[in-house]
Design a protein around this motif. Structure first.
Motif, short mmCIF file in Angstrom:
data_model
loop_
_atom_site.label_atom_id
_atom_site.label_comp_id
_atom_site.label_asym_id
_atom_site.label_seq_id
_atom_site.Cartn_x
_atom_site.Cartn_y
_atom_site.Cartn_z
N ALA A 1 0.63 -0.98 -0.37
CA ALA A 1 0.13 -0.07 0.24
C ALA A 1 1.02 1.43 0.01
CB ALA A 1 -0.57 0.12 1.15
N VAL A 2 1.88 1.56 0.69
CA VAL A 2 2.44 1.88 0.78
C VAL A 2 3.63 2.69 -0.84
CG1 VAL A 2 5.48 3.26 1.79
CG2 VAL A 2 2.90 2.71 3.16
N ALA A 3 3.96 1.36 -1.69
CA ALA A 3 4.00 1.63 -2.67
C ALA A 3 3.07 2.00 -3.46
CB ALA A 3 5.09 0.27 -3.63
N ALA B 1 -5.91 2.63 2.43
CA ALA B 1 -5.64 0.59 2.64
C ALA B 1 -4.67 0.99 3.78
CB ALA B 1 -5.10 0.84 1.47
N VAL B 2 -3.81 1.84 3.38
CA VAL B 2 -2.30 2.07 4.31
C VAL B 2 -3.11 2.26 6.27
CG1 VAL B 2 -0.54 3.19 5.50
CG2 VAL B 2 -0.57 2.97 3.47
N GLY C 1 1.17 7.13 -6.57
CA GLY C 1 -0.38 7.49 -6.61
C GLY C 1 0.48 9.60 -6.56
N ALA C 2 1.23 9.56 -5.04
CA ALA C 2 1.75 11.22 -5.03
C ALA C 2 2.35 11.37 -6.28
CB ALA C 2 2.37 10.82 -4.22
N PRO D 1 -6.20 10.29 -7.13
CA PRO D 1 -7.16 9.76 -6.69
C PRO D 1 -6.29 8.20 -6.05
CG PRO D 1 -7.67 11.06 -8.40
CD PRO D 1 -6.98 11.23 -8.26
N LEU D 2 -5.47 8.08 -6.98
CA LEU D 2 -4.26 6.66 -6.30
C LEU D 2 -4.17 6.51 -4.62
CD1 LEU D 2 -3.84 3.29 -7.28
CD2 LEU D 2 -1.36 4.29 -8.37
N GLY D 3 -3.37 7.77 -5.28
CA GLY D 3 -2.66 7.63 -3.83
C GLY D 3 -3.55 8.16 -2.32
N ILE D 4 -4.45 8.45 -2.80
CA ILE D 4 -5.63 8.74 -1.71
C ILE D 4 -6.20 8.18 -1.37
CG2 ILE D 4 -7.94 9.22 -1.29
CD1 ILE D 4 -7.09 12.33 -2.73
#
Length: 126
Positions: A91-93, A112-113, A98-99, A104-107
């Motif tokens: 999830a961090v990867a 998830a994290v 996403g960042a 939106p993928l990052g959020i």
């Protein structure tokens, strides 16, 4: 426990301060986000110590304690065969990707994290 909380909270404050200083000197999102994640992770560990180990009476917290008294002390309960550290890493990867590429993928990955961290804490409680 008190020493550990102070150590992690002071490190988290340092991480957040560096993230703010980095943002105002470079205006670069990814590095600022990584430094902010570092501060968040350190504050999470401090929170975990307060919540999960609140009844712990460690020899390091006593001013008159010696190293010999602390030898072999049970520090906490840890889930040895947990799938959640792997979930957190994935999830961090995805959060970092996403960042960089898609907010939106990052959020979603950030949520998830948080979910994986919560499940890890729940699994680690005795």
């Amino acid at each position: 426990m008190k020493i550990g909380v102070r150590l992690f909270l002071s490190s988290a404050i340092f991480g957040f301060a560096i993230a703010i200083a980095y943002w105002f000197t470079t205006y670069e999102v990814t590095g600022t986000l990584l430094l902010g994640i570092m501060g968040f992770a350190l504050s999470f560990v401090a929170g975990y110590i307060v919540v999960a180990e609140r009844e712990a009476r460690l020899a390091g917290d006593r001013k008159d304690g010696t190293n010999a008294e602390a030898a072999g002390e049970r520090v906490g309960t840890y889930a040895l065969r947990s799938k959640w550290p792997f979930g957190i890493a994935v999830a961090v990867a995805i959060l970092l990707l996403g960042a960089v590429f898609n907010a939106p993928l990052g959020i979603a990955a950030f949520l998830a994290v948080l979910a994986c961290l919560g499940l890890l804490i729940r699994e680690s409680r005795p």
